[in-house]
Design a protein around this motif. Structure first.
Motif, PDB file in Angstrom:
ATOM      1  N   ILE A   5      -5.999   0.175   7.708  1.00 50.90           N
ATOM      2  CA  ILE A   5      -4.720   0.331   8.417  1.00 50.90           C
ATOM      3  C   ILE A   5      -4.053   1.610   7.928  1.00 50.90           C
ATOM      4  O   ILE A   5      -3.945   1.837   6.714  1.00 50.90           O
ATOM      5  CB  ILE A   5      -3.791  -0.878   8.156  1.00 50.90           C
ATOM      6  CG1 ILE A   5      -4.459  -2.180   8.616  1.00 50.90           C
ATOM      7  CG2 ILE A   5      -2.437  -0.678   8.810  1.00 50.90           C
ATOM      8  CD1 ILE A   5      -4.786  -2.248  10.096  1.00 50.90           C
ATOM      9  N   TYR A   6      -3.633   2.438   8.869  1.00 52.61           N
ATOM     10  CA  TYR A   6      -2.939   3.681   8.527  1.00 52.61           C
ATOM     11  C   TYR A   6      -1.850   3.950   9.558  1.00 52.61           C
ATOM     12  O   TYR A   6      -2.051   3.740  10.749  1.00 52.61           O
ATOM     13  CB  TYR A   6      -3.901   4.876   8.501  1.00 52.61           C
ATOM     14  CG  TYR A   6      -3.160   6.157   8.197  1.00 52.61           C
ATOM     15  CD1 TYR A   6      -2.841   6.497   6.893  1.00 52.61           C
ATOM     16  CD2 TYR A   6      -2.729   6.983   9.227  1.00 52.61           C
ATOM     17  CE1 TYR A   6      -2.123   7.647   6.609  1.00 52.61           C
ATOM     18  CE2 TYR A   6      -1.998   8.135   8.956  1.00 52.61           C
ATOM     19  CZ  TYR A   6      -1.706   8.469   7.642  1.00 52.61           C
ATOM     20  OH  TYR A   6      -0.982   9.590   7.375  1.00 52.61           O
ATOM     21  N   THR A   7      -0.706   4.418   9.080  1.00 51.05           N
ATOM     22  CA  THR A   7       0.374   4.845   9.961  1.00 51.05           C
ATOM     23  C   THR A   7       1.057   6.071   9.379  1.00 51.05           C
ATOM     24  O   THR A   7       1.205   6.180   8.155  1.00 51.05           O
ATOM     25  CB  THR A   7       1.412   3.727  10.188  1.00 51.05           C
ATOM     26  OG1 THR A   7       2.465   4.240  11.010  1.00 51.05           O
ATOM     27  CG2 THR A   7       2.002   3.224   8.884  1.00 51.05           C
ATOM     28  N   ASP A   8       1.467   6.977  10.248  1.00 49.47           N
ATOM     29  CA  ASP A   8       2.262   8.135   9.824  1.00 49.47           C
ATOM     30  C   ASP A   8       3.684   7.727   9.466  1.00 49.47           C
ATOM     31  O   ASP A   8       4.430   8.528   8.913  1.00 49.47           O
ATOM     32  CB  ASP A   8       2.313   9.188  10.932  1.00 49.47           C
ATOM     33  CG  ASP A   8       0.975   9.889  11.134  1.00 49.47           C
ATOM     34  OD1 ASP A   8       0.213  10.020  10.153  1.00 49.47           O
ATOM     35  OD2 ASP A   8       0.695  10.313  12.279  1.00 49.47           O
ATOM     36  N   ASN A   9       4.072   6.488   9.794  1.00 49.36           N
ATOM     37  CA  ASN A   9       5.434   6.007   9.528  1.00 49.36           C
ATOM     38  C   ASN A   9       5.615   5.497   8.101  1.00 49.36           C
ATOM     39  O   ASN A   9       6.691   5.018   7.747  1.00 49.36           O
ATOM     40  CB  ASN A   9       5.816   4.915  10.526  1.00 49.36           C
ATOM     41  CG  ASN A   9       5.883   5.463  11.936  1.00 49.36           C
ATOM     42  OD1 ASN A   9       6.287   6.593  12.151  1.00 49.36           O
ATOM     43  ND2 ASN A   9       5.448   4.670  12.892  1.00 49.36           N
ATOM     44  N   ALA A  10       4.554   5.575   7.304  1.00 50.06           N
ATOM     45  CA  ALA A  10       4.604   5.244   5.872  1.00 50.06           C
ATOM     46  C   ALA A  10       3.962   6.415   5.137  1.00 50.06           C
ATOM     47  O   ALA A  10       3.207   7.189   5.736  1.00 50.06           O
ATOM     48  CB  ALA A  10       3.866   3.939   5.591  1.00 50.06           C
ATOM     49  N   PRO A  11       4.253   6.555   3.861  1.00 51.48           N
ATOM     50  CA  PRO A  11       3.674   7.673   3.118  1.00 51.48           C
ATOM     51  C   PRO A  11       2.153   7.651   3.128  1.00 51.48           C
ATOM     52  O   PRO A  11       1.542   6.590   3.012  1.00 51.48           O
ATOM     53  CB  PRO A  11       4.192   7.468   1.693  1.00 51.48           C
ATOM     54  CG  PRO A  11       5.379   6.587   1.827  1.00 51.48           C
ATOM     55  CD  PRO A  11       5.126   5.726   3.021  1.00 51.48           C
ATOM     56  N   ALA A  12       1.571   8.828   3.267  1.00 46.87           N
ATOM     57  CA  ALA A  12       0.122   8.949   3.173  1.00 46.87           C
ATOM     58  C   ALA A  12      -0.299   8.601   1.751  1.00 46.87           C
ATOM     59  O   ALA A  12       0.442   8.864   0.796  1.00 46.87           O
ATOM     60  CB  ALA A  12      -0.309  10.368   3.525  1.00 46.87           C
ATOM     61  N   PRO A  13      -1.463   8.001   1.584  1.00 41.88           N
ATOM     62  CA  PRO A  13      -1.939   7.692   0.236  1.00 41.88           C
ATOM     63  C   PRO A  13      -2.011   8.951  -0.629  1.00 41.88           C
ATOM     64  O   PRO A  13      -2.351  10.029  -0.142  1.00 41.88           O
ATOM     65  CB  PRO A  13      -3.332   7.107   0.478  1.00 41.88           C
ATOM     66  CG  PRO A  13      -3.262   6.554   1.867  1.00 41.88           C
ATOM     67  CD  PRO A  13      -2.378   7.517   2.623  1.00 41.88           C
ATOM     68  N   SER A  18      -6.267   3.040   0.603  1.00 39.53           N
ATOM     69  CA  SER A  18      -5.719   2.931   1.957  1.00 39.53           C
ATOM     70  C   SER A  18      -4.328   2.322   1.887  1.00 39.53           C
ATOM     71  O   SER A  18      -4.001   1.612   0.939  1.00 39.53           O
ATOM     72  CB  SER A  18      -6.612   2.021   2.813  1.00 39.53           C
ATOM     73  OG  SER A  18      -7.919   2.538   2.872  1.00 39.53           O
ATOM     74  N   GLN A  19      -3.514   2.576   2.905  1.00 40.37           N
ATOM     75  CA  GLN A  19      -2.198   1.937   2.962  1.00 40.37           C
ATOM     76  C   GLN A  19      -2.357   0.424   2.995  1.00 40.37           C
ATOM     77  O   GLN A  19      -1.573  -0.298   2.394  1.00 40.37           O
ATOM     78  CB  GLN A  19      -1.420   2.415   4.188  1.00 40.37           C
ATOM     79  CG  GLN A  19      -0.979   3.861   4.106  1.00 40.37           C
ATOM     80  CD  GLN A  19      -0.401   4.337   5.424  1.00 40.37           C
ATOM     81  OE1 GLN A  19      -0.760   3.850   6.502  1.00 40.37           O
ATOM     82  NE2 GLN A  19       0.495   5.302   5.346  1.00 40.37           N
ATOM     83  N   ALA A  20      -3.366  -0.037   3.722  1.00 38.19           N
ATOM     84  CA  ALA A  20      -3.644  -1.473   3.807  1.00 38.19           C
ATOM     85  C   ALA A  20      -5.056  -1.676   4.347  1.00 38.19           C
ATOM     86  O   ALA A  20      -5.624  -0.791   4.985  1.00 38.19           O
ATOM     87  CB  ALA A  20      -2.636  -2.173   4.714  1.00 38.19           C
ATOM     88  N   VAL A  21      -5.573  -2.864   4.082  1.00 33.87           N
ATOM     89  CA  VAL A  21      -6.881  -3.262   4.603  1.00 33.87           C
ATOM     90  C   VAL A  21      -6.704  -4.611   5.279  1.00 33.87           C
ATOM     91  O   VAL A  21      -6.151  -5.548   4.693  1.00 33.87           O
ATOM     92  CB  VAL A  21      -7.933  -3.358   3.467  1.00 33.87           C
ATOM     93  CG1 VAL A  21      -9.245  -3.913   4.007  1.00 33.87           C
ATOM     94  CG2 VAL A  21      -8.146  -2.002   2.815  1.00 33.87           C
TER      95      VAL A  21
END
Length: 127
Positions: A5-13, A18-21
């Motif tokens: 899971i990745y979004t530009d609306n949260a800080p990049a790692p 990963s931001q989430a799995v």
């Protein structure tokens, strides 16, 4: 099957994570700190503002997985100073209904990334 899971609306790692799995219907988030997603600058005005940025970052990650705070079943809060617990909790509590709040532990630690005061991770399950 594992889905990143990745979004530009949260800080990049800021490292190899990963931001989430998402695995099946369970989401495992990485810890979020108070980085503003568009500037990658820390938001450290005070512990309340810092905690709010962490929670907003987490909200963005949950939304990227088509989830919300209602789906969260477990949180872990890492803090630098247990004396900040009540102030952190006051902000955190605005994001959950007390009657259905997730399980949680709060742990004081010796250090956190980038010298922040609070980091929060979550596990959410989509029913």
């Amino acid at each position: 099957m594992k889905k990143i899971i990745y979004t530009d609306n949260a800080p990049a790692p800021i490292g190899p994570y990963s931001q989430a799995v998402l695995m099946g219907n369970t989401l495992y988030t990485s810890g979020q700190i108070a980085l503003h997603p568009s500037t990658m600058e820390l938001v450290l005005d005070d512990i309340e503002t810092e905690t709010q940025q962490v929670m907003e970052n987490m909200k963005a990650v949950l939304e990227a997985a088509d989830m919300s705070f209602d789906d969260v079943v477990k949180t872990t809060i890492f803090i630098m100073n247990m004396g900040d617990f009540a102030r952190i909790n006051a902000v955190y509590s605005k994001y959950f209904d007390e009657k259905t709040a997730p399980a949680r532990e709060t742990v004081q630690v010796a250090g956190l990334p980038k010298g922040v005061n609070v980091e929060i991770s979550m596990v959410a399950i989509k029913s």
